[in-house]
Design a protein around this motif. Structure first.
Motif, PDB file in Angstrom:
ATOM      1  N   ASP A 129     -55.050 -17.443  -8.982  1.00  0.00           N
ATOM      2  CA  ASP A 129     -54.457 -16.482  -9.920  1.00  0.00           C
ATOM      3  C   ASP A 129     -53.225 -17.063 -10.600  1.00  0.00           C
ATOM      4  OD1 ASP A 129     -52.778 -16.570  -7.785  1.00  0.00           O
ATOM      5  OD2 ASP A 129     -52.769 -14.414  -7.380  1.00  0.00           O
ATOM      6  N   VAL A 130     -53.284 -18.356 -10.900  1.00  0.00           N
ATOM      7  CA  VAL A 130     -52.137 -19.009 -11.537  1.00  0.00           C
ATOM      8  C   VAL A 130     -52.461 -19.463 -12.957  1.00  0.00           C
ATOM      9  CG1 VAL A 130     -51.136 -19.772  -9.353  1.00  0.00           C
ATOM     10  CG2 VAL A 130     -52.764 -21.265 -10.546  1.00  0.00           C
ATOM     11  N   GLY A 131     -53.572 -18.988 -13.510  1.00  0.00           N
ATOM     12  CA  GLY A 131     -53.946 -19.393 -14.852  1.00  0.00           C
ATOM     13  C   GLY A 131     -52.900 -19.048 -15.885  1.00  0.00           C
ATOM     14  N   GLY A 132     -52.366 -17.851 -15.800  1.00  0.00           N
ATOM     15  CA  GLY A 132     -51.342 -17.440 -16.745  1.00  0.00           C
ATOM     16  C   GLY A 132     -50.092 -18.281 -16.641  1.00  0.00           C
ATOM     17  N   LEU A 133     -49.666 -18.569 -15.417  1.00  0.00           N
ATOM     18  CA  LEU A 133     -48.464 -19.380 -15.215  1.00  0.00           C
ATOM     19  C   LEU A 133     -48.642 -20.782 -15.786  1.00  0.00           C
ATOM     20  CD1 LEU A 133     -47.508 -18.391 -11.552  1.00  0.00           C
ATOM     21  CD2 LEU A 133     -46.383 -17.669 -13.668  1.00  0.00           C
ATOM     22  N   MET A 134     -49.823 -21.369 -15.587  1.00  0.00           N
ATOM     23  CA  MET A 134     -50.071 -22.711 -16.122  1.00  0.00           C
ATOM     24  C   MET A 134     -50.050 -22.701 -17.634  1.00  0.00           C
ATOM     25  SD  MET A 134     -53.015 -24.309 -13.661  1.00  0.00           S
ATOM     26  CE  MET A 134     -52.701 -24.609 -11.922  1.00  0.00           C
ATOM     27  N   GLY A 135     -50.684 -21.705 -18.237  1.00  0.00           N
ATOM     28  CA  GLY A 135     -50.708 -21.625 -19.691  1.00  0.00           C
ATOM     29  C   GLY A 135     -49.316 -21.472 -20.275  1.00  0.00           C
ATOM     30  N   ILE A 136     -48.514 -20.606 -19.681  1.00  0.00           N
ATOM     31  CA  ILE A 136     -47.143 -20.400 -20.149  1.00  0.00           C
ATOM     32  C   ILE A 136     -46.335 -21.680 -20.004  1.00  0.00           C
ATOM     33  CG2 ILE A 136     -44.986 -19.189 -19.649  1.00  0.00           C
ATOM     34  CD1 ILE A 136     -46.725 -16.773 -18.844  1.00  0.00           C
ATOM     35  N   HIS A 137     -46.509 -22.381 -18.896  1.00  0.00           N
ATOM     36  CA  HIS A 137     -45.755 -23.612 -18.672  1.00  0.00           C
ATOM     37  C   HIS A 137     -46.125 -24.674 -19.714  1.00  0.00           C
ATOM     38  CE1 HIS A 137     -43.258 -26.094 -15.930  1.00  0.00           C
ATOM     39  NE2 HIS A 137     -43.951 -27.085 -16.489  1.00  0.00           N
ATOM     40  N   LEU A 138     -47.410 -24.817 -19.986  1.00  0.00           N
ATOM     41  CA  LEU A 138     -47.851 -25.798 -20.958  1.00  0.00           C
ATOM     42  C   LEU A 138     -47.287 -25.496 -22.345  1.00  0.00           C
ATOM     43  CD1 LEU A 138     -51.548 -26.071 -19.759  1.00  0.00           C
ATOM     44  CD2 LEU A 138     -49.969 -28.016 -19.902  1.00  0.00           C
ATOM     45  N   ARG A 139     -47.217 -24.223 -22.705  1.00  0.00           N
ATOM     46  CA  ARG A 139     -46.732 -23.855 -24.032  1.00  0.00           C
ATOM     47  C   ARG A 139     -45.208 -23.812 -24.105  1.00  0.00           C
ATOM     48  NH1 ARG A 139     -49.309 -24.602 -27.672  1.00  0.00           N
ATOM     49  NH2 ARG A 139     -50.867 -22.949 -27.835  1.00  0.00           N
ATOM     50  N   GLU A 140     -44.572 -23.107 -23.174  1.00  0.00           N
ATOM     51  CA  GLU A 140     -43.129 -22.863 -23.269  1.00  0.00           C
ATOM     52  C   GLU A 140     -42.297 -24.039 -22.775  1.00  0.00           C
ATOM     53  OE1 GLU A 140     -42.052 -20.309 -24.840  1.00  0.00           O
ATOM     54  OE2 GLU A 140     -44.033 -19.375 -25.054  1.00  0.00           O
ATOM     55  N   GLU A 141     -42.677 -24.627 -21.666  1.00  0.00           N
ATOM     56  CA  GLU A 141     -41.880 -25.707 -21.089  1.00  0.00           C
ATOM     57  C   GLU A 141     -42.237 -27.078 -21.668  1.00  0.00           C
ATOM     58  OE1 GLU A 141     -39.359 -25.260 -19.183  1.00  0.00           O
ATOM     59  OE2 GLU A 141     -39.652 -23.104 -18.888  1.00  0.00           O
ATOM     60  N   MET A 142     -43.533 -27.320 -21.853  1.00  0.00           N
ATOM     61  CA  MET A 142     -43.964 -28.631 -22.332  1.00  0.00           C
ATOM     62  C   MET A 142     -44.158 -28.685 -23.848  1.00  0.00           C
ATOM     63  SD  MET A 142     -46.646 -29.676 -19.295  1.00  0.00           S
ATOM     64  CE  MET A 142     -47.066 -31.181 -20.168  1.00  0.00           C
ATOM     65  N   GLN A 143     -44.130 -27.515 -24.496  1.00  0.00           N
ATOM     66  CA  GLN A 143     -44.238 -27.442 -25.958  1.00  0.00           C
ATOM     67  C   GLN A 143     -45.509 -28.115 -26.476  1.00  0.00           C
ATOM     68  OE1 GLN A 143     -41.751 -25.808 -28.055  1.00  0.00           O
ATOM     69  NE2 GLN A 143     -41.338 -25.008 -26.009  1.00  0.00           N
ATOM     70  N   LEU A 144     -46.598 -27.912 -25.762  1.00  0.00           N
ATOM     71  CA  LEU A 144     -47.872 -28.496 -26.176  1.00  0.00           C
ATOM     72  C   LEU A 144     -48.342 -27.831 -27.468  1.00  0.00           C
ATOM     73  CD1 LEU A 144     -50.016 -30.548 -25.081  1.00  0.00           C
ATOM     74  CD2 LEU A 144     -51.265 -28.556 -24.243  1.00  0.00           C
ATOM     75  N   ASP A 145     -48.745 -28.628 -28.444  1.00  0.00           N
ATOM     76  CA  ASP A 145     -49.144 -28.094 -29.746  1.00  0.00           C
ATOM     77  C   ASP A 145     -50.586 -27.597 -29.765  1.00  0.00           C
ATOM     78  OD1 ASP A 145     -46.654 -28.606 -30.883  1.00  0.00           O
ATOM     79  OD2 ASP A 145     -47.212 -30.653 -31.447  1.00  0.00           O
ATOM     80  N   ASN A 146     -51.432 -28.135 -28.916  1.00  0.00           N
ATOM     81  CA  ASN A 146     -52.847 -27.762 -28.929  1.00  0.00           C
ATOM     82  C   ASN A 146     -53.037 -26.323 -28.482  1.00  0.00           C
ATOM     83  OD1 ASN A 146     -52.522 -30.742 -28.354  1.00  0.00           O
ATOM     84  ND2 ASN A 146     -54.710 -30.685 -28.809  1.00  0.00           N
ATOM     85  N   ALA A 147     -54.163 -25.759 -28.869  1.00  0.00           N
ATOM     86  CA  ALA A 147     -54.545 -24.464 -28.333  1.00  0.00           C
ATOM     87  C   ALA A 147     -54.676 -24.561 -26.817  1.00  0.00           C
ATOM     88  CB  ALA A 147     -55.858 -24.001 -28.951  1.00  0.00           C
ATOM     89  N   ILE A 148     -54.319 -23.499 -26.114  1.00  0.00           N
ATOM     90  CA  ILE A 148     -54.345 -23.491 -24.646  1.00  0.00           C
ATOM     91  C   ILE A 148     -55.154 -22.287 -24.183  1.00  0.00           C
ATOM     92  CG2 ILE A 148     -52.982 -23.331 -22.532  1.00  0.00           C
ATOM     93  CD1 ILE A 148     -50.629 -24.518 -24.178  1.00  0.00           C
ATOM     94  N   ILE A 149     -56.141 -22.539 -23.367  1.00  0.00           N
ATOM     95  CA  ILE A 149     -56.922 -21.476 -22.717  1.00  0.00           C
ATOM     96  C   ILE A 149     -56.879 -21.746 -21.233  1.00  0.00           C
ATOM     97  CG2 ILE A 149     -59.177 -20.421 -22.418  1.00  0.00           C
ATOM     98  CD1 ILE A 149     -58.435 -22.320 -25.598  1.00  0.00           C
ATOM     99  N   SER A 150     -56.272 -20.856 -20.479  1.00  0.00           N
ATOM    100  CA  SER A 150     -56.151 -21.027 -19.031  1.00  0.00           C
ATOM    101  C   SER A 150     -56.628 -19.755 -18.362  1.00  0.00           C
ATOM    102  CB  SER A 150     -54.694 -21.329 -18.649  1.00  0.00           C
ATOM    103  OG  SER A 150     -54.576 -21.559 -17.262  1.00  0.00           O
ATOM    104  N   VAL A 151     -57.812 -19.810 -17.765  1.00  0.00           N
ATOM    105  CA  VAL A 151     -58.427 -18.642 -17.132  1.00  0.00           C
ATOM    106  C   VAL A 151     -58.613 -18.931 -15.646  1.00  0.00           C
ATOM    107  CG1 VAL A 151     -59.587 -17.912 -19.236  1.00  0.00           C
ATOM    108  CG2 VAL A 151     -60.745 -19.481 -17.696  1.00  0.00           C
ATOM    109  N   ASP A 152     -58.813 -17.883 -14.866  1.00  0.00           N
ATOM    110  CA  ASP A 152     -58.996 -18.111 -13.426  1.00  0.00           C
ATOM    111  C   ASP A 152     -59.948 -17.085 -12.845  1.00  0.00           C
ATOM    112  OD1 ASP A 152     -57.363 -15.833 -13.295  1.00  0.00           O
ATOM    113  OD2 ASP A 152     -55.554 -17.026 -12.994  1.00  0.00           O
ATOM    114  N   GLY A 153     -60.051 -17.098 -11.516  1.00  0.00           N
ATOM    115  CA  GLY A 153     -61.018 -16.247 -10.836  1.00  0.00           C
ATOM    116  C   GLY A 153     -62.432 -16.782 -10.917  1.00  0.00           C
ATOM    117  N   LEU A 154     -62.581 -18.089 -11.145  1.00  0.00           N
ATOM    118  CA  LEU A 154     -63.896 -18.694 -11.306  1.00  0.00           C
ATOM    119  C   LEU A 154     -64.166 -19.699 -10.202  1.00  0.00           C
ATOM    120  CD1 LEU A 154     -63.720 -19.444 -15.140  1.00  0.00           C
ATOM    121  CD2 LEU A 154     -64.866 -17.524 -14.043  1.00  0.00           C
ATOM    122  N   GLU A 155     -65.431 -19.950  -9.957  1.00  0.00           N
ATOM    123  CA  GLU A 155     -65.852 -21.005  -9.034  1.00  0.00           C
ATOM    124  C   GLU A 155     -66.808 -21.901  -9.800  1.00  0.00           C
ATOM    125  OE1 GLU A 155     -65.543 -23.324  -5.961  1.00  0.00           O
ATOM    126  OE2 GLU A 155     -64.565 -21.358  -5.929  1.00  0.00           O
TER     127      GLU A 155
END
Length: 367
Positions: A292-318
């Motif tokens: 359940d850390v998909g949201g945290l990873m997405g936020i980190h990639l965008r806000e902290e790392m300033q990644l320009d690419n589109a980011i899709i981070s989902v979870d609850g999958l196997e």
């Protein structure tokens, strides 16, 4: 794929052994090392039964470039329409078998002054316990086929069998030979909770037919090694022929441990580094986790790392290797996204966890 379809990956679990599977087809041979149900190393080379093809009268009808190089080494003329003598055919098969076993031993075989490998050579590693074969030539290696098909398959199998005992590891039967491939696809749809995912921008969705990569991340330790994360991703991309960056992928993340800033930062930096070639092509960064850390990873990639690419981070999958995913547009009322997972289906006899009986000992020892 052949390592899984032949049952070699499953056998490595059942026998608690390191299994080498060699898939010998018409134009190439693929060598995979299986440990604990996973393919740990692999390579491929231009050795196969149909590098030279013959009509029923034994006249040459087609020659591949690698076949010409083998023939040049041996001083054999492979002009179309000419008769290939039995001695020449045997010499070609023997030379191909020699180069195959050189690659199996970690070498970089050549023919006619040019390299035969299509991937890097196998790295030095611990001893191989068992060897299995799959592909069309395997049917002759195991004596399951007698009919010839206008190629060097029978002779190549005989030359392989003649060298197995000297190679060292024990030869065992494979669950599947020529049919060591997928037999279909199963797909299902699941809802991913909108409270623990991240999609930016929303217009990046939908995405369809993303191949899943499942690197062996070391996430149990308190400190995450950024370089190791990047290396694990790059190794899988190379193994699956996705390293050129032309195809976006979904990275499966089996997250373990706490989601502290330091751990997230180290992991996300490693992901960005490992996917550098893909991101440079403008593709989105797609993460699919089981926690359940998909949201945290997405936020980190965008806000902290300033990644320009589109980011899709989902979870609850196997997910697993050989899966493909479709990620639909966000549903307006629930904030969730629909995910379609398409999984390749292997023959039942090769599946992990199925009933299995060891190959008869006479198969393993037959010359």
């Amino acid at each position: 794929m052949a390592a899984h379809g032949s049952g070699a990956a499953a056998r490595s679990i059942r026998d608690k052994s390191t299994v080498m599977n060699i898939d010998v087809g018409g134009g190439t041979s693929k060598i995979a090392i299986c440990v604990d149900g996973r393919v740990s190393d692999l390579t491929a080379l231009d050795v196969g039964a149909r590098l030279v093809c013959l009509d029923p009268a034994g006249r040459i009808t087609r020659v591949e470039e690698a076949g010409r190089r083998f023939a040049a080494e041996l001083g054999i003329d492979l002009a179309l329409g000419t008769q290939l003598s039995a001695d020449a055919a045997r010499a070609l098969a023997a030379r191909m078998a020699e180069r195959l076993f050189e690659a199996m031993a970690g070498g970089s075989p050549e023919a006619g002054g040019a390299g035969l490998l299509r991937l890097d050579p196998l790295p030095a590693r611990s001893a191989i316990d068992l060897v299995t074969f799959s592909g069309g030539v395997a049917e002759y290696v195991y004596g399951r086929e007698a009919q010839t098909y206008g190629d060097l398959g029978v002779l190549l199998a005989q030359e392989i069998r003649a060298r197995i005992e000297g190679f060292g590891p024990r030869l065992e039967g494979s669950s599947e030979g020529i049919r060591a491939t997928v037999i279909g696809a199963s797909q299902y749809t699941t809802q991913v909770s909108g409270s623990t995912i991240y999609v930016s921008p929303l217009e990046a969705l939908p995405l369809r037919n993303l191949p899943v990569i499942a690197p062996a991340f070391a996430l149990d330790a308190e400190d995450i090694d950024t370089a190791a994360v990047a290396s694990a991703i790059q190794a899988v991309l190379k193994r699956l022929d996705l390293a050129d960056g032309e195809t976006p992928v979904a990275v499966f993340v089996p997250w373990r441990g706490s989601a502290t800033f330091q751990r997230l930062d180290a992991f996300c930096e490693g992901v960005a580094d490992g996917l550098a070639a893909i991101l440079a092509e403008g593709h989105p960064l797609v993460l699919a986790g089981d926690g359940d850390v998909g949201g945290l990873m997405g936020i980190h990639l965008r806000e902290e790392m300033q990644l320009d690419n589109a980011i899709i981070s989902v979870d609850g999958l196997e997910l697993k290797e050989f899966d493909y995913v479709d990620i639909g547009a966000m549903l307006p009322n629930s904030g969730a996204v629909p995910v379609v997972i398409k999984s390749l289906i292997f023959p039942t006899s090769a599946a992990t966890g199925k009933d299995w009986q060891p190959a008869p000992r006479e198969v393993a020892g037959r010359a």
